[in-house]
Design an enzyme around this catalytic site. Structure first.
Site, PDB file in Angstrom:
ATOM      1  N   THR A  83      -3.734   3.197  -1.261  1.00 34.26           N
ATOM      2  CA  THR A  83      -4.606   2.768  -0.163  1.00 34.26           C
ATOM      3  C   THR A  83      -5.524   3.887   0.292  1.00 34.26           C
ATOM      4  O   THR A  83      -6.688   3.672   0.628  1.00 34.26           O
ATOM      5  CB  THR A  83      -3.746   2.298   1.042  1.00 34.26           C
ATOM      6  OG1 THR A  83      -3.023   1.143   0.635  1.00 34.26           O
ATOM      7  CG2 THR A  83      -4.577   1.976   2.248  1.00 34.26           C
TER       8      THR A  83
ATOM      9  N   SER B 130      -0.040   1.809  -6.282  1.00 33.66           N
ATOM     10  CA  SER B 130       1.236   2.376  -6.743  1.00 33.66           C
ATOM     11  C   SER B 130       2.224   1.307  -7.187  1.00 33.66           C
ATOM     12  O   SER B 130       3.257   1.635  -7.785  1.00 33.66           O
ATOM     13  CB  SER B 130       1.852   3.293  -5.681  1.00 33.66           C
ATOM     14  OG  SER B 130       2.408   2.557  -4.627  1.00 33.66           O
TER      15      SER B 130
ATOM     16  N   THR C  71       1.591   4.166  -0.991  1.00 36.08           N
ATOM     17  CA  THR C  71       2.864   4.291  -0.257  1.00 36.08           C
ATOM     18  C   THR C  71       3.973   3.406  -0.835  1.00 36.08           C
ATOM     19  O   THR C  71       5.144   3.698  -0.645  1.00 36.08           O
ATOM     20  CB  THR C  71       2.687   3.933   1.235  1.00 36.08           C
ATOM     21  OG1 THR C  71       2.220   2.585   1.346  1.00 36.08           O
ATOM     22  CG2 THR C  71       1.728   4.877   1.920  1.00 36.08           C
ATOM     23  N   ASP C  72       3.578   2.331  -1.541  1.00 31.01           N
ATOM     24  CA  ASP C  72       4.594   1.335  -1.924  1.00 31.01           C
ATOM     25  C   ASP C  72       5.698   1.909  -2.807  1.00 31.01           C
ATOM     26  O   ASP C  72       6.871   1.559  -2.639  1.00 31.01           O
ATOM     27  CB  ASP C  72       3.938   0.137  -2.626  1.00 31.01           C
ATOM     28  CG  ASP C  72       3.074  -0.670  -1.651  1.00 31.01           C
ATOM     29  OD1 ASP C  72       3.212  -0.465  -0.426  1.00 31.01           O
ATOM     30  OD2 ASP C  72       2.267  -1.494  -2.111  1.00 31.01           O
TER      31      ASP C  72
HETATM   32  N1  ASP Z   1      -0.424  -1.051  -2.257  1.00 31.27           N
HETATM   33  C1  ASP Z   1      -0.723   0.292  -1.837  1.00 31.27           C
HETATM   34  C2  ASP Z   1      -0.142   1.246  -2.851  1.00 31.27           C
HETATM   35  O1  ASP Z   1       1.022   1.496  -2.837  1.00 31.27           O
HETATM   36  C3  ASP Z   1      -0.179   0.548  -0.476  1.00 31.27           C
HETATM   37  C4  ASP Z   1      -0.476   1.913   0.103  1.00 31.27           C
HETATM   38  O2  ASP Z   1      -0.920   2.822  -0.541  1.00 31.27           O
HETATM   39  O3  ASP Z   1      -0.225   2.077   1.326  1.00 31.27           O
HETATM   40  O4  ASP Z   1      -0.858   1.745  -3.692  1.00 31.27           O
END
Ligand code: ASP
Length: 329
Positions: free
Chosen positions: A12, A54, A85-86
């Site tokens: 993100t 991710s 973050t995932d």
């Molecule tokens: N879907 C995103 C990822 O993990 C979520 C994030 O980065 O907060 O790449």
């Protein structure tokens, strides 16, 4: 001034709205340009290893990140990995096993909102990550997020939207970031020389028990996996219904050279297999490993690493049970 390599992988933090949903699009340079203050605390070079949500990051990417760090280890004082973050907690755990006795900081960070949004957490997280990475006392693999420095083997994403997305499970944060400076709760340096590992097995599966789970599922796993992490209930144990089919199959899997880790679905305080009869009989099976206080992310990635280097079920068990980066106690 410390010399730091930023390794961008997407997430993100680097996303733009494409009309079909958020997608990583920014380059590592564009990301750095959004936080020019970083240049006043360290000198930075940046590489773009991939640009992925991710959700798509897996073993191959963990190995690629670790190998890039190995190749550049002598050239930099530390490494900042920007990441979605995932699955960041999986990557942080994987890197903790792939790079051991690591005296240089490897800091993962990301954000809940794209760096372009007015109320983004990206700029603070990125700044904090570099500030921690440039600190003389920083070492090892950590996630820096929302002002917390979390051990790579102890992190878990526990909130989908809020800025405090990560928790340190059953272990204190290493430090907190205040006004761009770390205040340490735990301050220790690893002993021995850094050791890089270059392999992980991908024949690992996580089976989550549900009441009434049909034992036949284990027949499939026996064919396709060398390691199974069983997420059981409470303190840990196996149900004995359906002719004790799950237990019989698990013993067959072990007899065929497979490795089984028992963990719990409860988020905090870990398993205690010897507590109840449903759990204690598993301990008598030989080579059944107990996760105790480990996170699921640490269990999975450690088993992948231990299977690649163990050489036998006993060797895998030895590697899995030995503490790395405060992952188990
Ligand atoms: N879907 C995103 C990822 O993990 C979520 C994030 O980065 O907060 O790449």
């Amino acid at each position: 001034m410390k010399h730091i390599l930023m390794i961008a992988t997407g997430g993100t933090i680097a996303s733009k709205n494409t009309g079909a949903g958020l997608k990583p699009a920014l380059t590592s340079r564009e990301l750095l340009d959004c936080v020019p203050e970083i240049e006043s605390i360290c000198s930075v070079e940046a590489v773009q290893l991939f640009n992925l949500d991710s959700t798509n990051i897996r073993r191959e990417h963990w190995l690629a990140i670790a190998q890039r760090i190995e190749a550049e280890y002598g050239n930099y004082d530390g490494f900042v990995v920007t990441h979605g973050t995932d699955t960041m907690a999986y990557t942080a755990a994987a890197l903790s096993y792939l790079i051991q006795n690591n005296k240089k900081p490897v800091v993962l960070t990301g954000s809940q909102k794209s760096v372009y949004l007015r109320d983004t957490d990206a700029r603070k997280n990125l700044y904090d990550a570099f500030a921690y990475c440039a600190d003389d006392r920083a070492n090892g693999v950590h996630i820096v997020f929302d002002g917390n420095v979390i051990m790579g083997t102890r992190a878990k994403k526990t909130r989908t939207h809020s800025y405090n997305a990560f928790s340190s499970v059953d272990f204190p944060e290493i430090a907190i970031m205040r006004e761009g400076k770390p205040f340490y709760y735990i301050d220790e340096a690893p002993e021995g020389d850094v050791r890089f590992y270059r392999a992980m097995s991908d024949r690992v599966f996580v089976l989550k028990l549900i009441p009434g789970l049909r034992p036949e599922i284990f027949d499939y796993l026996s064919e396709h996996c060398d390691g199974v992490v069983l997420e059981t209930f409470g303190s840990g144990g196996l149900p004995d219904y359906d002719d004790d089919g799950l237990f019989r199959r698990l013993k067959g899997f072990l007899a065929g050279g497979g490795s089984v880790v028992i963990t719990t679905q409860v988020e905090r305080e870990g398993s205690a297999l010897s507590r109840y009869a449903v759990g204690r009989r598993l301990l008598d099976c030989g080579n059944v490993l107990e996760a105790r206080s480990m996170t699921l992310e640490a269990c999975v990635t450690k088993l992948m690493w231990a299977l690649a280097y163990g050489g036998s079920p006993e060797g895998t068990a030895r590697l899995f049970s030995a503490p790395v980066g405060h992952d188990i106690f």
